[in-house]
Each structure stands twice: as C-alpha cells, then as structure tokens.
Scaffold this active site. Structure first.
Site, PDB file in Angstrom:
ATOM      1  N   LYS A  40      62.914  25.392  58.200  1.00 49.97           N
ATOM      2  CA  LYS A  40      63.227  25.754  56.805  1.00 49.97           C
ATOM      3  C   LYS A  40      63.937  27.105  56.765  1.00 49.97           C
ATOM      4  CE  LYS A  40      60.033  27.854  54.157  1.00 49.97           C
ATOM      5  NZ  LYS A  40      60.513  29.110  53.551  1.00 49.97           N
ATOM      6  N   ASN A  41      63.424  28.080  57.574  1.00 50.48           N
ATOM      7  CA  ASN A  41      63.950  29.441  57.478  1.00 50.48           C
ATOM      8  C   ASN A  41      65.221  29.658  58.278  1.00 50.48           C
ATOM      9  OD1 ASN A  41      61.876  29.911  55.777  1.00 50.48           O
ATOM     10  ND2 ASN A  41      60.583  30.943  57.277  1.00 50.48           N
ATOM     11  N   ARG A 114      64.377  32.596  47.429  1.00 52.14           N
ATOM     12  CA  ARG A 114      64.924  33.935  47.665  1.00 52.14           C
ATOM     13  C   ARG A 114      66.314  33.845  48.281  1.00 52.14           C
ATOM     14  NH1 ARG A 114      61.937  37.900  47.412  1.00 52.14           N
ATOM     15  NH2 ARG A 114      62.912  39.119  49.042  1.00 52.14           N
ATOM     16  N   CYS A 138      57.306  33.213  47.469  1.00 51.74           N
ATOM     17  CA  CYS A 138      55.837  33.224  47.477  1.00 51.74           C
ATOM     18  C   CYS A 138      55.328  34.615  47.098  1.00 51.74           C
ATOM     19  CB  CYS A 138      55.323  32.865  48.873  1.00 51.74           C
ATOM     20  SG  CYS A 138      55.693  31.164  49.324  1.00 51.74           S
ATOM     21  N   ASP A 328      53.703  34.017  59.332  1.00 53.81           N
ATOM     22  CA  ASP A 328      53.558  32.680  58.723  1.00 53.81           C
ATOM     23  C   ASP A 328      52.571  31.803  59.481  1.00 53.81           C
ATOM     24  OD1 ASP A 328      57.144  32.666  58.362  1.00 53.81           O
ATOM     25  OD2 ASP A 328      55.603  33.528  57.083  1.00 53.81           O
ATOM     26  N   VAL A 350      53.096  42.519  58.246  1.00 55.44           N
ATOM     27  CA  VAL A 350      54.439  42.218  57.731  1.00 55.44           C
ATOM     28  C   VAL A 350      54.463  42.222  56.208  1.00 55.44           C
ATOM     29  CG1 VAL A 350      56.317  40.522  57.714  1.00 55.44           C
ATOM     30  CG2 VAL A 350      54.979  40.886  59.804  1.00 55.44           C
TER      31      VAL A 350
HETATM   32  C1  EPZ Z   1      61.566  35.589  55.864  1.00 50.62           C
HETATM   33  O1  EPZ Z   1      61.301  36.221  54.620  1.00 50.62           O
HETATM   34  C2  EPZ Z   1      60.907  34.226  55.762  1.00 50.62           C
HETATM   35  N1  EPZ Z   1      61.452  33.492  54.629  1.00 50.62           N
HETATM   36  C3  EPZ Z   1      59.397  34.383  55.592  1.00 50.62           C
HETATM   37  O2  EPZ Z   1      58.819  33.081  55.604  1.00 50.62           O
HETATM   38  C4  EPZ Z   1      58.850  35.166  56.781  1.00 50.62           C
HETATM   39  O3  EPZ Z   1      57.465  35.360  56.608  1.00 50.62           O
HETATM   40  C5  EPZ Z   1      59.564  36.520  56.854  1.00 50.62           C
HETATM   41  O4  EPZ Z   1      60.988  36.314  56.961  1.00 50.62           O
HETATM   42  C6  EPZ Z   1      59.100  37.333  58.055  1.00 50.62           C
HETATM   43  O5  EPZ Z   1      59.339  36.621  59.230  1.00 50.62           O
HETATM   44  C7  EPZ Z   1      62.686  32.934  54.751  1.00 50.62           C
HETATM   45  O6  EPZ Z   1      63.346  33.046  55.770  1.00 50.62           O
HETATM   46  C8  EPZ Z   1      63.181  32.170  53.550  1.00 50.62           C
HETATM   47  P1  EPZ Z   1      61.558  40.089  55.518  1.00 50.62           P
HETATM   48  P2  EPZ Z   1      62.074  37.590  54.230  1.00 50.62           P
HETATM   49  O7  EPZ Z   1      62.770  40.553  54.795  1.00 50.62           O
HETATM   50  O8  EPZ Z   1      63.429  37.571  54.810  1.00 50.62           O
HETATM   51  C9  EPZ Z   1      60.087  44.115  53.540  1.00 50.62           C
HETATM   52  C10 EPZ Z   1      57.628  31.275  54.716  1.00 50.62           C
HETATM   53  O9  EPZ Z   1      56.430  31.050  54.444  1.00 50.62           O
HETATM   54  N2  EPZ Z   1      61.428  44.218  52.931  1.00 50.62           N
HETATM   55  O10 EPZ Z   1      61.537  40.069  57.006  1.00 50.62           O
HETATM   56  O11 EPZ Z   1      61.916  37.794  52.767  1.00 50.62           O
HETATM   57  C11 EPZ Z   1      59.276  43.006  52.872  1.00 50.62           C
HETATM   58  O12 EPZ Z   1      58.677  43.464  51.689  1.00 50.62           O
HETATM   59  C12 EPZ Z   1      58.232  32.623  54.367  1.00 50.62           C
HETATM   60  O13 EPZ Z   1      58.403  30.448  55.272  1.00 50.62           O
HETATM   61  C13 EPZ Z   1      61.742  45.382  52.219  1.00 50.62           C
HETATM   62  O14 EPZ Z   1      60.916  46.285  52.105  1.00 50.62           O
HETATM   63  O15 EPZ Z   1      61.161  38.636  55.021  1.00 50.62           O
HETATM   64  C14 EPZ Z   1      58.253  42.659  53.920  1.00 50.62           C
HETATM   65  O16 EPZ Z   1      57.180  43.574  53.853  1.00 50.62           O
HETATM   66  C15 EPZ Z   1      57.209  33.577  53.786  1.00 50.62           C
HETATM   67  N3  EPZ Z   1      62.959  45.480  51.633  1.00 50.62           N
HETATM   68  C16 EPZ Z   1      59.013  42.886  55.228  1.00 50.62           C
HETATM   69  O17 EPZ Z   1      60.177  43.675  54.894  1.00 50.62           O
HETATM   70  C17 EPZ Z   1      63.912  44.493  51.755  1.00 50.62           C
HETATM   71  O18 EPZ Z   1      65.029  44.642  51.214  1.00 50.62           O
HETATM   72  C18 EPZ Z   1      59.456  41.585  55.881  1.00 50.62           C
HETATM   73  O19 EPZ Z   1      60.311  40.930  54.969  1.00 50.62           O
HETATM   74  C19 EPZ Z   1      63.571  43.323  52.482  1.00 50.62           C
HETATM   75  C20 EPZ Z   1      62.322  43.208  53.069  1.00 50.62           C
END
Ligand code: EPZ
Length: 456
Positions: A40-41, A114, A138, A328, A350
């Site tokens: 999915k991701n 997102r 989520c 995840d 995370v």
């Molecule tokens: C991706 O989310 C995945 N979703 C998530 O899977 C996954 O848990 C996550 O990566 C971590 O591996 C998709 O790919 C659609 P991040 P993403 O940006 O990209 C902070 C699932 O269940 N952050 O790596 O949104 C954020 O708050 C989902 O399949 C900022 O602070 O994750 C978090 O604490 C859930 N500012 C951390 O980084 C930003 O601009 C990780 O977020 C962006 C992120």
C-alpha cells in the site's frame, strides 16, 4: 475533509460490507495460506510518479484496496486516464491529458488519504501549480507536513495558505537544492524525490528515509529516466533531468500486511503461509517474531508463520525507521504479546500517539499500562513531552469477547486479531477502515478458518 467514520463507511461499501460491523466467534486458530500483493505504502506513490512521465506507465502486483481507489480518483480528476485490471492487479496510467483540478474535486476524492501532498512536485512540474486539501490519515499523532512545505519552498515553490488547504506555484520553475530532514520522514523523502527528478540541477537530501518502499520508488523513477544515488549514510543525490518516460514496474510485497498475518498466527495459536512475503524486507520483524517464540520458515514463494505450541516469550521492542522495527508492525504484535508469560515493553519512537488501539484490548481483559517515559534504549523525540508512547504488556491474560470499534488501520487489524483470539463473541465496528490497506481481508479470514458473520 471527510471524517474517518465517513471514510470507513465508504471503504466498507468498497469491500461489499453493507454495514461496517462484524461479529466474531473467537477461539479458533487461523490456519492456511493467503497471498499478499503489492505494498500500500508504495503503489500509491508509484501511481503519483506516473504524472511525471511524458508517456503512459504500467504498475503491476497492485492490491485491490481502497487507498489505491482513492489515489486513482485523485489522478482521474487531474486528467490521468486509468485502466484497471483488478483481478490481475495491473494499472495502466496515461498522464498525457494532465490538468489542474479544483479543491472541491480533490476533496471529494481525497477521503482521509495523505497522498495528495505528494502531488505537489509532479503538478508543479507539469502545470506550474497545485492545490492540496487539508490532509487526513490515521489519528496516530499530529502528522504535520512542515518538512514537505519547507522542502518545496527550498526548490523554489511559493506556498499560499487557503481556507480549505494550500495552493502552490513555481513562478521561476523548480531548482535543485540541499535539504536536510530533522527526522527521516518517509513522506518528506518521497516529496523530495518526486520534485527533484525534474528540477533544474542537482539535489542533495540528508537524513533521508530508506524504507524498502522508498527504494522501490527510486527503482521506478530510475526506470523513468531519473539519475538517483543512495549512500550508506542516508544521503540521497538526484540529478534533475528534462524529461521522464512512463515506467513498467511490479510492486514489492506489502510487508506490513505480511507482518499482520504473522502476528495473527501467533495470537490465535495458528499456522499461516503468507504467499508473496520475502525475508530481506522483513529481517527485523522475523528476529522479533522468533524472540517471541514464533516459528517461521522461508520458502521461495512466501513465508510460513506458526505458533510454537508452547508458551510465547515476552519481548522488548523499540520501533524505529528502516532497518529498525517498523512502527506499523507493533499494533498486531501487541495482541500476541498479551499471551506471553511475563512483561513485554514497546517503545514507539515514530508516532507520538499510536497506542489508542490498546483501550479495546484492555476492555477484553489484557493488562497493558501506557507511559509517557521513553521505555527503551534510546531517548526519542517524545520523551518528557507528555506523549503516551511506551506500553508495558503483562501476560498471559485470558481475553474475553467485547464490543469494540476500529480506531485506525493497523489498530483495526489488531482488533480483528483480538476478536479472533478471545473466548466468546466480539462485535467489531467501523471495520471499513481496514479495507484501506488489507486486500480482501474478509475472504482471507474465511480461508484461514475464522468464524464470523457480517451484520447486514
Ligand atoms: C508513512 O507515513 C506511512 N504511510 C505510514 O504507514 C508509516 O507508519 C510511516 O511512513 C513511517 O514508516 C504511507 O506511506 C501512506 P513519516 P508518513 O513522514 O510518510 C513526523 C500505515 O499504517 N513528520 O515518516 O506520514 C511525523 O509526525 C501508515 O500504513 C513531521 O514532523 O510518515 C512522524 O512523527 C501509518 N513533519 C514522523 O515524522 C513532516 O512534515 C514519521 O512520519 C512529516 C513527518
């Protein structure tokens, strides 16, 4: 932006659930073989990448999940012609008629996805402007997009805040730049990749995310004509090119879905062969699965996961970016850890609020205490900031059926596992959300011997 419940209802309809509540009769082990298709991701990002090509793209091993349908709808309103072979898992994407879309159209399709934020770079390159609605996703933390907007501005984009979202323009085009991520964000890394490949000049991204899904997106972009290198120290370098072609690519498997079924085997004392799963992308998960007492066997076409037939063992888990233990993966595994004699600890580093799903488990009899302290080897961003991001699970506990509601995607799957494991009857509502990321999960549960009825 639609609420998560509206989104769940939409996804529930998508999987043929007239209602979004399932009644489970727990206590049966899950035994048998299921197949896991594309990630999915990854596939949702590869679909967005097709916008960058001057010719059509073909994406294979695509799962039939509602997140793919949502991104398909978003591409459609931007003029991309899509032909879907759902059974075969093949998407044909033709971006030749790409056009601007209005915020209302985008909002109508975005649901709680997102992914719209990743349209920025490709649309700025192709059209010189992009409209992005306020994002959903989520409820597992604040989920800001500051890294994304800061990166886009660094490329030369102008970001205007509108009441219902943001409008971006690139009056002087997009130029290669140097970007450092304060945290190796998956989404922000994808944002930079999708923007830098067509920017003028070179881009250097430091502290990048390097998850397998990111690496597969780099494979796609390289097939399109991009020039990208990834160093061992998480530095990604991209040399912008003037033109990209469409790609033909088969997605890597969904390791989050594979890990979820593995946890289900452990929790229900079952034995599940997950076709399509591969060892390299699941290395860290397999270590923890073994330390918890689980048995796995790697085959050429998948991995067999089974309960050992004796007591499970408590484990200490600290989630992290790749190659660490994926955030995840922890929710479904926590359900199995309620059955391990002793004390298990999960330190979620995370996301700041990813233990909401444990309320339902406690209601069913689990002993889980949540803490704001960093209960792990490493200090994380959430320590001493009043974020409940560590869990202590004491087992084994006898779980009994209850009425529970799915809070989010991965927490939702953990609720299915808990209902399957618990003695007695459980009614799980809001299950439509699970269809966002788990293809044909009802059929798979039936194949594995689960005893449930869908409420009409
Ligand atoms: C991706 O989310 C995945 N979703 C998530 O899977 C996954 O848990 C996550 O990566 C971590 O591996 C998709 O790919 C659609 P991040 P993403 O940006 O990209 C902070 C699932 O269940 N952050 O790596 O949104 C954020 O708050 C989902 O399949 C900022 O602070 O994750 C978090 O604490 C859930 N500012 C951390 O980084 C930003 O601009 C990780 O977020 C962006 C992120």
């Amino acid at each position: 932006m639609t609420s998560l419940n509206q989104d769940a209802a939409r996804a529930a309809k998508f999987v043929g659930l007239s209602a979004d509540t399932i009644t489970f009769h727990g206590g049966q082990p899950l035994d048998g073989r299921i197949e896991v298709r594309g990630a999915k991701n990854f596939v949702t990002k590869a679909m967005v990448a097709s916008l960058l090509g001057e010719t059509p793209s073909v994406l294979r091993n695509v799962p039939d999940i509602s997140d793919v349908r949502v991104v398909g709808g978003l591409l459609d309103v931007h003029g991309v012609k899509i032909e879907r072979d759902v059974e075969g898992g093949v998407l044909h994407l033709d971006p030749s008629a790409v056009k601007s879309a209005h915020m209302a159209e985008i909002n109508a399709h975005a649901g709680s996805s997102r992914i719209p934020i990743l349209f920025c770079g490709p649309l700025l390159h192709q059209l010189g402007e992009a409209f992005i609605p306020d994002l959903g996703g989520c409820r597992i933390g604040d989920r800001p997009i500051d890294f994304h907007l800061s990166a886009l501005r660094s490329f030369g984009a102008v970001v205007d805040k509108l009441p219902e979202g943001i409008r971006l323009t690139a009056p002087d085009g997009l130029r290669g730049t140097k970007i450092h991520l304060d945290y190796p964000s998956v989404g922000a890394t994808e944002q930079v990749l999708l923007t830098a490949v067509r920017a003028q000049g070179a881009t250097e991204l430091t502290n990048a995310a390097t998850e397998p899904e990111i690496m597969d997106l780099i494979n796609v972009l390289q097939k399109m004509g991009a020039v990208i290198s990834v160093d061992a120290d998480r530095v990604i370098r991209i040399e912008g090119v003037d033109r990209l072609e469409g790609y033909d690519h088969r997605s890597l498997f969904d390791r989050n879905e594979a890990a979820s079924w593995a946890a289900a085997a452990l929790a229900t004392r079952g034995d599940i062969f997950v076709g399509g799963a591969r060892q390299p992308e699941m290395l860290t998960f397999l270590n923890v699965f073994r330390k918890a007492g689980g048995i796995f066997e790697v085959a050429d076409d998948g991995i067999r996961f089974r309960h050992p037939g004796c007591d499970l063992k408590p484990v200490v888990i600290e989630t992290d970016v790749h190659p660490g233990f994926m955030t995840d993966w922890q929710q479904p595994l926590v359900v199995a850890l309620t059955q391990a004699p002793g004390v298990s600890i999960v330190h979620e580093t995370v996301y700041e609020q990813r233990f909401g799903f444990t309320d339902a488990l406690v209601k069913m009899g689990a002993t889980i205490e949540l803490h704001r302290e960093c209960l792990g080897g490493q200090k994380c961003r959430f320590g001493q900031r009043n974020f409940i991001h560590s869990a202590v699970i004491s087992g084994p506990t006898q779980m009994h059926g209850a009425d529970i509601e799915v809070p989010d995607l991965r927490g939702g799957f953990s609720h299915l596992i808990a209902a399957l494991m618990a003695d007695g009857v459980s009614r799980v509502s809001n299950v439509g959300i699970i269809a966002r990321g788990y293809e044909n999960f009802l059929q798979k549960l039936k194949t594995l011997g689960a005893d449930f009825t869908v409420e009409s």
